[in-house]
Design a protein around this motif. Structure first.
Motif, mmCIF file in Angstrom:
data_model
loop_
_atom_site.group_PDB
_atom_site.id
_atom_site.type_symbol
_atom_site.label_atom_id
_atom_site.label_comp_id
_atom_site.label_asym_id
_atom_site.label_seq_id
_atom_site.Cartn_x
_atom_site.Cartn_y
_atom_site.Cartn_z
ATOM 1 N N GLY A 134 0.817 -1.202 0.000
ATOM 2 C CA GLY A 134 0.000 0.000 0.000
ATOM 3 C C GLY A 134 0.850 1.250 0.000
ATOM 4 N N PRO A 135 0.231 2.408 0.208
ATOM 5 C CA PRO A 135 0.987 3.662 0.267
ATOM 6 C C PRO A 135 1.659 3.849 1.625
ATOM 7 C CG PRO A 135 -1.354 4.081 0.549
ATOM 8 C CD PRO A 135 -1.221 2.611 0.293
ATOM 9 N N PRO A 136 2.622 4.763 1.734
ATOM 10 C CA PRO A 136 3.250 5.031 3.027
ATOM 11 C C PRO A 136 2.214 5.471 4.064
ATOM 12 C CG PRO A 136 4.503 6.025 1.240
ATOM 13 C CD PRO A 136 3.222 5.542 0.643
ATOM 14 N N GLY A 137 2.511 5.156 5.318
ATOM 15 C CA GLY A 137 1.603 5.520 6.385
ATOM 16 C C GLY A 137 0.468 4.548 6.596
ATOM 17 N N PHE A 138 0.432 3.482 5.794
ATOM 18 C CA PHE A 138 -0.612 2.469 5.891
ATOM 19 C C PHE A 138 -0.012 1.115 6.244
ATOM 20 C CE2 PHE A 138 -2.985 5.584 3.582
ATOM 21 C CZ PHE A 138 -4.326 5.261 3.678
ATOM 22 N N LEU A 139 -0.798 0.266 6.873
ATOM 23 C CA LEU A 139 -0.531 -1.162 6.972
ATOM 24 C C LEU A 139 -1.439 -1.826 5.946
ATOM 25 C CD1 LEU A 139 -0.638 -1.531 10.854
ATOM 26 C CD2 LEU A 139 1.392 -1.216 9.429
ATOM 27 N N SER A 140 -0.905 -2.759 5.168
ATOM 28 C CA SER A 140 -1.670 -3.291 4.042
ATOM 29 C C SER A 140 -1.643 -4.809 3.988
ATOM 30 C CB SER A 140 -1.120 -2.734 2.724
ATOM 31 O OG SER A 140 -1.115 -1.324 2.730
ATOM 32 N N MET A 159 -6.537 -2.149 3.765
ATOM 33 C CA MET A 159 -5.531 -1.241 4.292
ATOM 34 C C MET A 159 -6.066 -0.552 5.545
ATOM 35 S SD MET A 159 -3.946 0.500 0.820
ATOM 36 C CE MET A 159 -5.518 1.143 0.210
ATOM 37 N N ARG A 160 -5.137 -0.255 6.460
ATOM 38 C CA ARG A 160 -5.469 0.488 7.672
ATOM 39 C C ARG A 160 -4.471 1.635 7.823
ATOM 40 N NH1 ARG A 160 -10.124 0.509 10.108
ATOM 41 N NH2 ARG A 160 -9.239 0.563 12.213
ATOM 42 N N PHE A 161 -4.983 2.822 8.108
ATOM 43 C CA PHE A 161 -4.199 4.048 8.130
ATOM 44 C C PHE A 161 -3.573 4.278 9.497
ATOM 45 C CE2 PHE A 161 -4.191 8.887 8.019
ATOM 46 C CZ PHE A 161 -3.205 8.997 7.053
ATOM 47 N N VAL A 358 -9.779 7.875 4.070
ATOM 48 C CA VAL A 358 -11.215 7.736 4.274
ATOM 49 C C VAL A 358 -11.494 6.282 4.628
ATOM 50 C CG1 VAL A 358 -11.987 9.663 2.849
ATOM 51 C CG2 VAL A 358 -11.509 7.479 1.760
ATOM 52 N N GLU A 359 -12.327 6.088 5.643
ATOM 53 C CA GLU A 359 -12.665 4.733 6.060
ATOM 54 C C GLU A 359 -14.042 4.360 5.531
ATOM 55 O OE1 GLU A 359 -14.095 2.840 10.123
ATOM 56 O OE2 GLU A 359 -11.939 3.263 10.222
ATOM 57 N N ALA A 360 -14.087 3.243 4.837
ATOM 58 C CA ALA A 360 -15.346 2.739 4.309
ATOM 59 C C ALA A 360 -16.038 1.895 5.376
ATOM 60 C CB ALA A 360 -15.087 1.897 3.063
ATOM 61 N N PRO A 361 -17.347 1.700 5.266
ATOM 62 C CA PRO A 361 -18.026 0.795 6.192
ATOM 63 C C PRO A 361 -17.345 -0.574 6.176
ATOM 64 C CG PRO A 361 -19.619 2.015 4.886
ATOM 65 C CD PRO A 361 -18.277 2.331 4.308
ATOM 66 N N GLY A 362 -17.094 -1.119 7.341
ATOM 67 C CA GLY A 362 -16.365 -2.378 7.430
ATOM 68 C C GLY A 362 -14.945 -2.196 7.893
ATOM 69 N N GLY A 363 -14.481 -0.919 7.932
ATOM 70 C CA GLY A 363 -13.178 -0.641 8.519
ATOM 71 C C GLY A 363 -11.987 -0.672 7.594
ATOM 72 N N ILE A 364 -12.204 -0.589 6.280
ATOM 73 C CA ILE A 364 -11.090 -0.567 5.336
ATOM 74 C C ILE A 364 -10.806 0.876 4.940
ATOM 75 C CG2 ILE A 364 -10.211 -1.444 3.145
ATOM 76 C CD1 ILE A 364 -10.781 -3.537 5.377
ATOM 77 N N ASP A 365 -9.520 1.265 4.992
ATOM 78 C CA ASP A 365 -9.109 2.639 4.713
ATOM 79 C C ASP A 365 -8.565 2.789 3.298
ATOM 80 O OD1 ASP A 365 -9.755 3.279 7.321
ATOM 81 O OD2 ASP A 365 -7.697 3.069 8.066
ATOM 82 N N TYR A 366 -8.717 4.022 2.767
ATOM 83 C CA TYR A 366 -8.203 4.349 1.437
ATOM 84 C C TYR A 366 -7.521 5.713 1.514
ATOM 85 C CZ TYR A 366 -11.336 0.601 -0.024
ATOM 86 O OH TYR A 366 -11.967 -0.614 -0.158
ATOM 87 N N PRO A 367 -6.402 5.891 0.802
ATOM 88 C CA PRO A 367 -5.646 7.147 0.915
ATOM 89 C C PRO A 367 -6.363 8.331 0.274
ATOM 90 C CG PRO A 367 -4.669 5.715 -0.746
ATOM 91 C CD PRO A 367 -5.734 4.905 -0.062
ATOM 92 N N LEU A 392 -15.652 7.655 8.117
ATOM 93 C CA LEU A 392 -14.637 8.299 8.947
ATOM 94 C C LEU A 392 -13.567 8.919 8.058
ATOM 95 C CD1 LEU A 392 -13.886 8.517 12.046
ATOM 96 C CD2 LEU A 392 -12.476 6.500 11.700
ATOM 97 N N LEU A 393 -13.120 10.124 8.419
ATOM 98 C CA LEU A 393 -12.002 10.784 7.748
ATOM 99 C C LEU A 393 -10.873 10.925 8.748
ATOM 100 C CD1 LEU A 393 -10.672 12.404 5.414
ATOM 101 C CD2 LEU A 393 -11.805 14.444 6.345
ATOM 102 N N LYS A 394 -9.706 10.357 8.415
ATOM 103 C CA LYS A 394 -8.546 10.386 9.305
ATOM 104 C C LYS A 394 -7.484 11.294 8.706
ATOM 105 C CE LYS A 394 -9.489 5.533 10.434
ATOM 106 N NZ LYS A 394 -8.961 4.151 10.454
ATOM 107 N N ILE A 395 -7.131 12.341 9.432
ATOM 108 C CA ILE A 395 -6.177 13.332 8.931
ATOM 109 C C ILE A 395 -4.848 13.185 9.668
ATOM 110 C CG2 ILE A 395 -5.709 15.808 8.704
ATOM 111 C CD1 ILE A 395 -8.712 16.236 8.443
ATOM 112 N N SER A 396 -3.742 13.281 8.913
ATOM 113 C CA SER A 396 -2.407 13.116 9.501
ATOM 114 C C SER A 396 -1.680 14.454 9.595
ATOM 115 C CB SER A 396 -1.582 12.146 8.643
ATOM 116 O OG SER A 396 -1.113 12.796 7.468
ATOM 117 N N ARG A 397 -0.471 14.406 10.128
ATOM 118 C CA ARG A 397 0.382 15.591 10.224
ATOM 119 C C ARG A 397 1.278 15.739 9.000
ATOM 120 N NH1 ARG A 397 4.229 15.802 13.745
ATOM 121 N NH2 ARG A 397 4.501 13.550 13.881
#
Length: 411
Positions: A134-140, A159-161, A358-367, A392-397
């Motif tokens: 996956g992309p950086p900052g994610f576990l895939s 993927m999880r952010f 962005v987290e989709a229903p079911g808990g899978i994240d997308y960059p 859910l929207l997850k924002i990083s630094r």
């Protein structure tokens, strides 16, 4: 350049190199490659080629490319035997080792070997900094129904952010999310899971983190690459976990910090370049990682006599005030009397290019990347290739430049 190999002979290819198999078949990390097939070794990698029969390779090289004969004492042969044993006896494997010690190459070999045996394997990429799947900052979590040269060829399944490229401050979160992905893989019917961890092993906190990871995942086997690390994991044999120790490659290709940064840039780009604009309602989507949108909303008119400039939005958490707008100054003493020991000002437009998920229903994240906070319409505009319902929207630094290079900002 033509390279001839006898059956059972091996060479190491240090990229950048392009290879075409002219005759015979070879094995690369367990992937069988035969006549007329072509592959490329990236300049930051090295592949070990083992001849499965007498063969000829047409090789194109540059000045920095290298070809080395694979010696009989090379750890590769130990790894090959170990892979065969793992495929027969284990189903959940954690691979631990230093940076550039060959973890991803070994994981690729194990994945291909499981496929060769007719199994349905998956790989969890646990390196948030140098992500392959996956992309950086994610576990895939990734997989494929075909053998691969490298885990970067695996298709992301989930993927999880984490939101950072450094694991140091997120170790408990990473352990939790790795467990989520491992269990998710089991629910999807994958018969084996190989976890590729990051290369942070050089201090006590790193070892304690890896130990916590093992306790959380409870693998069947731990493979430790590199000398003097296995002693920190032998105790887990008491839990029925098998521990294997493997030597590091005799010659390693170590990537520089700049090479790693550029590789991350390519990963960001592949997921975010030309991503369409998506509008998320602030009234419907939960936002995390940005205190401004996590506090209790305030009436901006109440702040007008304490703040110089235009306030578009304000919120509070206990003892803290968050202001968004075109702010020139504020009266800290008066705001402190109102109970706000801390005042954080977000200038309008600061949010553009913040890395997010962005987290989709079911808990899978997308960059995604934030484009704009629109308080007039109560929307967050993000760029993402995910088109679907968002919970859910997850924002990083992390803020990404036009060239997809990262910098850290205070949020």
């Amino acid at each position: 350049m033509l390279v001839k190999l006898s059956k059972g002979e091996g060479v190491k290819l240090y990229g950048p190199i392009a290879v075409t198999v002219k005759e015979g078949c070879i094995s690369i990390h367990g992937r069988k490659t035969c006549k007329d097939e072509r592959f490329v070794v990236h300049k930051t990698r090295n592949y070990i080629v083992e001849a499965l029969e007498n063969c000829e390779l047409e090789v194109s090289m540059l000045d920095e490319s290298q070809i080395q004969h694979l010696e009989k004492e090379d750890p590769y042969w130990e790894k090959k035997n170990l892979v065969e044993k793992i495929v027969k006896e284990h189903r959940r494997i954690v691979v631990i080792g230093c940076t550039d010690c060959g973890k991803s190459a070994f994981v690729t070999y194990v994945f291909n070997a499981f496929l060769e045996k007719g199994k349905k394997p998956a790989v969890i990429d646990g390196d948030v900094g140098q992500a392959n799947i996956g992309p950086p900052g994610f576990l895939s979590l990734g997989s494929s129904d075909k053998q691969v040269y490298w885990t970067s060829e695996l298709s992301p399944v989930a993927m999880r952010f984490i939101g950072d490229i450094k694991p140091q401050y997120y170790t408990h979160i990473i352990c939790r999310e790795l467990e989520f992905l491992a269990n998710y893989a089991t629910r999807l019917g994958y018969t084996s899971v190989i976890v590729d961890t990051d290369g942070w092993v050089g201090d006590e906190h790193a070892i304690l983190y890896k130990q916590k990871l093992v306790e959380t995942l409870r693998p069947d086997a731990i493979v430790v690459l590199g000398e003097n690390l296995d002693k920190y994991f032998v105790q887990y044999s008491k839990l029925g976990i098998t521990i294997y120790s493997v030597r590091s490659p005799i010659h390693r290709k170590v990537r520089s910090r700049e090479e790693r940064r550029l590789l991350r840039s390519l990963r960001y780009r592949s997921y975010l370049e030309e991503a369409p604009l998506v509008k998320l309602s602030m009234n419907k989507v939960v936002v995390t990682g940005l205190p401004l949108l996590q506090g209790s909303e305030l009436d901006v008119e109440l702040l007008s006599k304490f703040v110089e400039g235009k306030v578009l939005y304000a919120s509070s958490l206990p003892g803290a005030l968050y202001i968004y707008g075109s702010v020139k100054n504020y009266n800290a003493d008066e705001l402190k009397k109102l109970g706000f020991e801390k005042v954080k000002v977000y200038q309008q437009g600061f949010e553009k290019s913040l890395y997010c998920a962005v987290e989709a229903p079911g808990g899978i994240d997308y960059p995604c990347v934030v484009e704009k906070l629109d308080f007039a319409s109560r929307e967050v505009l993000v760029k993402t290739k995910y088109i679907g319902e968002v919970s859910l929207l997850k924002i990083s630094r992390i803020k990404l430049s036009e060239n997809f290079l990262e910098e850290y900002v205070e949020v």
